[in-house]
Design a protein around this motif. Structure first.
Motif, PDB file in Angstrom:
ATOM      1  N   UNK A  95       0.856  -1.180   0.000  1.00  0.00           N
ATOM      2  CA  UNK A  95       0.000   0.000   0.000  1.00  0.00           C
ATOM      3  C   UNK A  95       0.896   1.235   0.000  1.00  0.00           C
ATOM      4  N   UNK A  96       0.356   2.350  -0.474  1.00  0.00           N
ATOM      5  CA  UNK A  96       1.044   3.630  -0.309  1.00  0.00           C
ATOM      6  C   UNK A  96       0.907   4.074   1.146  1.00  0.00           C
ATOM      7  N   UNK A  97       2.003   4.497   1.735  1.00  0.00           N
ATOM      8  CA  UNK A  97       1.951   4.938   3.128  1.00  0.00           C
ATOM      9  C   UNK A  97       1.546   6.400   3.259  1.00  0.00           C
ATOM     10  N   UNK A  98       1.804   7.190   2.226  1.00  0.00           N
ATOM     11  CA  UNK A  98       1.501   8.617   2.268  1.00  0.00           C
ATOM     12  C   UNK A  98       1.273   9.112   0.841  1.00  0.00           C
ATOM     13  N   UNK A  99       0.473  10.172   0.683  1.00  0.00           N
ATOM     14  CA  UNK A  99       0.271  10.709  -0.666  1.00  0.00           C
ATOM     15  C   UNK A  99       1.447  11.576  -1.104  1.00  0.00           C
ATOM     16  N   UNK A 100       1.501  11.877  -2.393  1.00  0.00           N
ATOM     17  CA  UNK A 100       2.460  12.852  -2.906  1.00  0.00           C
ATOM     18  C   UNK A 100       3.890  12.355  -2.953  1.00  0.00           C
TER      19      UNK A 100
ATOM     20  N   UNK B  76       6.344  12.424  -0.878  1.00  0.00           N
ATOM     21  CA  UNK B  76       6.823  11.663   0.284  1.00  0.00           C
ATOM     22  C   UNK B  76       6.452  10.195   0.163  1.00  0.00           C
ATOM     23  N   UNK B  77       5.192   9.924  -0.207  1.00  0.00           N
ATOM     24  CA  UNK B  77       4.763   8.545  -0.359  1.00  0.00           C
ATOM     25  C   UNK B  77       5.506   7.830  -1.465  1.00  0.00           C
ATOM     26  N   UNK B  78       5.749   8.535  -2.585  1.00  0.00           N
ATOM     27  CA  UNK B  78       6.487   7.930  -3.699  1.00  0.00           C
ATOM     28  C   UNK B  78       7.912   7.596  -3.285  1.00  0.00           C
ATOM     29  N   UNK B  79       8.561   8.514  -2.571  1.00  0.00           N
ATOM     30  CA  UNK B  79       9.950   8.285  -2.160  1.00  0.00           C
ATOM     31  C   UNK B  79      10.060   7.127  -1.177  1.00  0.00           C
ATOM     32  N   UNK B  80       9.130   7.062  -0.207  1.00  0.00           N
ATOM     33  CA  UNK B  80       9.171   5.988   0.785  1.00  0.00           C
ATOM     34  C   UNK B  80       8.947   4.629   0.135  1.00  0.00           C
ATOM     35  N   UNK B  81       7.984   4.553  -0.770  1.00  0.00           N
ATOM     36  CA  UNK B  81       7.688   3.281  -1.410  1.00  0.00           C
ATOM     37  C   UNK B  81       8.836   2.849  -2.312  1.00  0.00           C
ATOM     38  N   UNK B  82       9.396   3.786  -3.074  1.00  0.00           N
ATOM     39  CA  UNK B  82      10.511   3.451  -3.949  1.00  0.00           C
ATOM     40  C   UNK B  82      11.707   2.965  -3.136  1.00  0.00           C
ATOM     41  N   UNK B  83      11.965   3.598  -1.987  1.00  0.00           N
ATOM     42  CA  UNK B  83      13.096   3.190  -1.147  1.00  0.00           C
ATOM     43  C   UNK B  83      12.904   1.760  -0.641  1.00  0.00           C
ATOM     44  N   UNK B  84      11.701   1.420  -0.209  1.00  0.00           N
ATOM     45  CA  UNK B  84      11.434   0.066   0.285  1.00  0.00           C
ATOM     46  C   UNK B  84      11.550  -0.959  -0.841  1.00  0.00           C
TER      47      UNK B  84
ATOM     48  N   UNK C 263     -16.910  13.821  -0.482  1.00  0.00           N
ATOM     49  CA  UNK C 263     -17.629  14.898  -1.174  1.00  0.00           C
ATOM     50  C   UNK C 263     -16.723  16.089  -1.449  1.00  0.00           C
ATOM     51  N   UNK C 264     -15.815  16.373  -0.509  1.00  0.00           N
ATOM     52  CA  UNK C 264     -14.907  17.510  -0.658  1.00  0.00           C
ATOM     53  C   UNK C 264     -13.470  17.014  -0.641  1.00  0.00           C
ATOM     54  N   UNK C 265     -12.546  17.800  -1.155  1.00  0.00           N
ATOM     55  CA  UNK C 265     -11.137  17.384  -1.111  1.00  0.00           C
ATOM     56  C   UNK C 265     -10.686  17.095   0.313  1.00  0.00           C
ATOM     57  N   UNK C 266     -10.027  15.959   0.506  1.00  0.00           N
ATOM     58  CA  UNK C 266      -9.480  15.612   1.825  1.00  0.00           C
ATOM     59  C   UNK C 266      -8.253  16.469   2.105  1.00  0.00           C
ATOM     60  N   UNK C 267      -7.931  16.642   3.383  1.00  0.00           N
ATOM     61  CA  UNK C 267      -6.828  17.509   3.784  1.00  0.00           C
ATOM     62  C   UNK C 267      -5.466  16.926   3.459  1.00  0.00           C
ATOM     63  N   UNK C 268      -4.411  17.695   3.703  1.00  0.00           N
ATOM     64  CA  UNK C 268      -3.061  17.267   3.342  1.00  0.00           C
ATOM     65  C   UNK C 268      -2.571  16.044   4.106  1.00  0.00           C
ATOM     66  N   UNK C 269      -3.175  15.740   5.242  1.00  0.00           N
ATOM     67  CA  UNK C 269      -2.775  14.568   6.020  1.00  0.00           C
ATOM     68  C   UNK C 269      -3.643  13.351   5.705  1.00  0.00           C
ATOM     69  N   UNK C 270      -4.316  13.384   4.574  1.00  0.00           N
ATOM     70  CA  UNK C 270      -5.229  12.314   4.209  1.00  0.00           C
ATOM     71  C   UNK C 270      -4.492  10.997   3.967  1.00  0.00           C
ATOM     72  N   UNK C 271      -5.244   9.898   4.059  1.00  0.00           N
ATOM     73  CA  UNK C 271      -4.732   8.586   3.692  1.00  0.00           C
ATOM     74  C   UNK C 271      -4.762   8.450   2.174  1.00  0.00           C
ATOM     75  N   UNK C 272      -3.734   7.855   1.548  1.00  0.00           N
ATOM     76  CA  UNK C 272      -3.767   7.665   0.097  1.00  0.00           C
ATOM     77  C   UNK C 272      -5.020   6.927  -0.361  1.00  0.00           C
ATOM     78  N   UNK C 273      -5.557   7.368  -1.488  1.00  0.00           N
ATOM     79  CA  UNK C 273      -6.747   6.813  -2.119  1.00  0.00           C
ATOM     80  C   UNK C 273      -8.019   7.111  -1.334  1.00  0.00           C
ATOM     81  N   UNK C 274      -7.954   8.139  -0.484  1.00  0.00           N
ATOM     82  CA  UNK C 274      -9.136   8.699   0.154  1.00  0.00           C
ATOM     83  C   UNK C 274      -9.231  10.153  -0.294  1.00  0.00           C
ATOM     84  N   UNK C 275     -10.363  10.523  -0.906  1.00  0.00           N
ATOM     85  CA  UNK C 275     -10.522  11.891  -1.377  1.00  0.00           C
ATOM     86  C   UNK C 275     -11.408  11.964  -2.600  1.00  0.00           C
ATOM     87  N   UNK C 276     -11.336  13.080  -3.311  1.00  0.00           N
ATOM     88  CA  UNK C 276     -12.094  13.250  -4.536  1.00  0.00           C
ATOM     89  C   UNK C 276     -11.451  12.438  -5.656  1.00  0.00           C
ATOM     90  N   UNK C 277     -12.161  12.348  -6.781  1.00  0.00           N
ATOM     91  CA  UNK C 277     -11.610  11.610  -7.916  1.00  0.00           C
ATOM     92  C   UNK C 277     -10.295  12.220  -8.367  1.00  0.00           C
TER      93      UNK C 277
END
Length: 311
Positions: A204-209, A211-219, A249-263
């Motif tokens: 799973x992605x641990x974080x969006x954006x 930061x999440x890409x860098x963490x996943x790529x490192x692992x 319904x509305x954009x989730x905040x910056x601390x949101x879980x990946x794949x939670x939010x608007x389309x």
């Protein structure tokens, strides 16, 4: 990066109609794979929450149609998409029976099966299957050993604490070697198992954006480095990210879980997985209460590949 779609198995699904419709629609829309998940039962008072610290089990999972039965239905109405499990819980199955089921499905589909496995976490499910949560890692290792033996040449000879096969033919065999991908990877032992034994990883992605890409790529780089150290061809391993979608319904905040939010935010997460080096991403809309029918779910599923513009 390619896209896969989880088939509808949840509460409210017409299993006779919706599975076939979803499989055909996804293949026509350009999805590269179809996936199922495993949920053995739905306890009224579960021993563990769905996620820490106290996330309840999703009501949509009160029904979860059998993973391999669902893939069998998809196999006979599709031609090209791969068919994967993300994931089967090894400790809930007798290893030789699971090996035979996967081999038969591989024959039915013409060699399109991916076996995604995990250790699992639900004490309620292990208890119902007559096993224990404490032995879940050992059960997974044993299952991988049985796969190696049973999918190899006959006669099969194998011995472990639970399984004894004495000079026997075990058929059918898979069309070719079935790729085995493993979930998890949060512990050192799980990472080592992926590097030493698996054909790929289902994270799973641990974080969006970024930061999440860098963490996943490192692992992922670490896993492949370890695999190379064991003499394996890490270039043949796949990373297939699991995206469990929940629309808001509305954009989730910056601390949101990946794949939670608007389309739009979900599309950003898809590109984050691509930036992390994922070979494929599984779009899972099964948890989504937003949809009132499988047909409505498929309208969004069809829209996603066209908006993604993946390389």
């Amino acid at each position: 990066m390619k896209l896969g779609l989880r088939l509808p198995q949840r509460v409210g699904v017409n299993l006779r109609r919706d599975l076939v419709e979803a499989a055909r629609t996804a293949e026509a829309a350009g999805y590269a794979s179809l996936w199922t998940y495993e949920r053995l039962l739905f306890p009224q008072t579960p021993a563990e929450p769905y996620a820490p610290p106290n996330v309840p089990w999703p009501e949509t999972q009160r029904q979860a149609a059998d993973s391999l039965v669902a893939l069998s239905a998809a196999a006979v109405v599709t031609e090209h998409v791969r068919l994967g499990t993300a994931v089967l819980i090894a400790g809930l199955h007798t290893p030789i029976q699971l090996a035979k089921q996967l081999a038969a499905l591989d024959q039915i589909s013409g060699g399109r099966v991916i076996a995604g496995l995990g250790t699992g976490w639900s004490s309620d499910e292990f208890q119902a299957a007559g096993t224990t949560r404490a032995d879940r890692g050992r059960f997974l290792d044993e299952t991988l050993d049985v796969f190696d033996a049973v999918w190899g040449p006959d006669p099969v000879n194998f011995r472990s604490p639970r399984v004894v096969i004495d000079n026997a033919s075990v058929l059918p065999k898979p069309v070719s070697r079935i790729p085995v991908l493993l979930g998890g990877g949060s512990s050192a032992k799980a990472v080592r198992r992926i590097a030493e034994r698996a054909d790929g990883w289902l994270p799973f992605l641990a974080a969006p954006g970024p930061q999440g890409a860098a963490e996943l790529r490192e692992r992922w780089d670490r896993i492949r480095e370890m695999a190379s150290g064991h003499g394996r061809d890490a270039g043949r391993m796949e990373m297939i990210v699991v995206g469990n979608v929940t629309f808001t319904d509305r954009p989730a905040g910056p601390d949101r879980t990946p794949f939670v939010g608007t389309l739009d935010q979900i599309m950003d997460d898809i590109h984050t997985a691509e930036e992390a080096g994922a070979d494929e991403l599984i779009v899972d809309l099964n948890l989504q209460d937003w949809f009132t029918s499988t047909r409505q779910m498929l309208e969004t599923a069809v829209e996603i590949p066209g908006r993604a513009h993946l390389s």
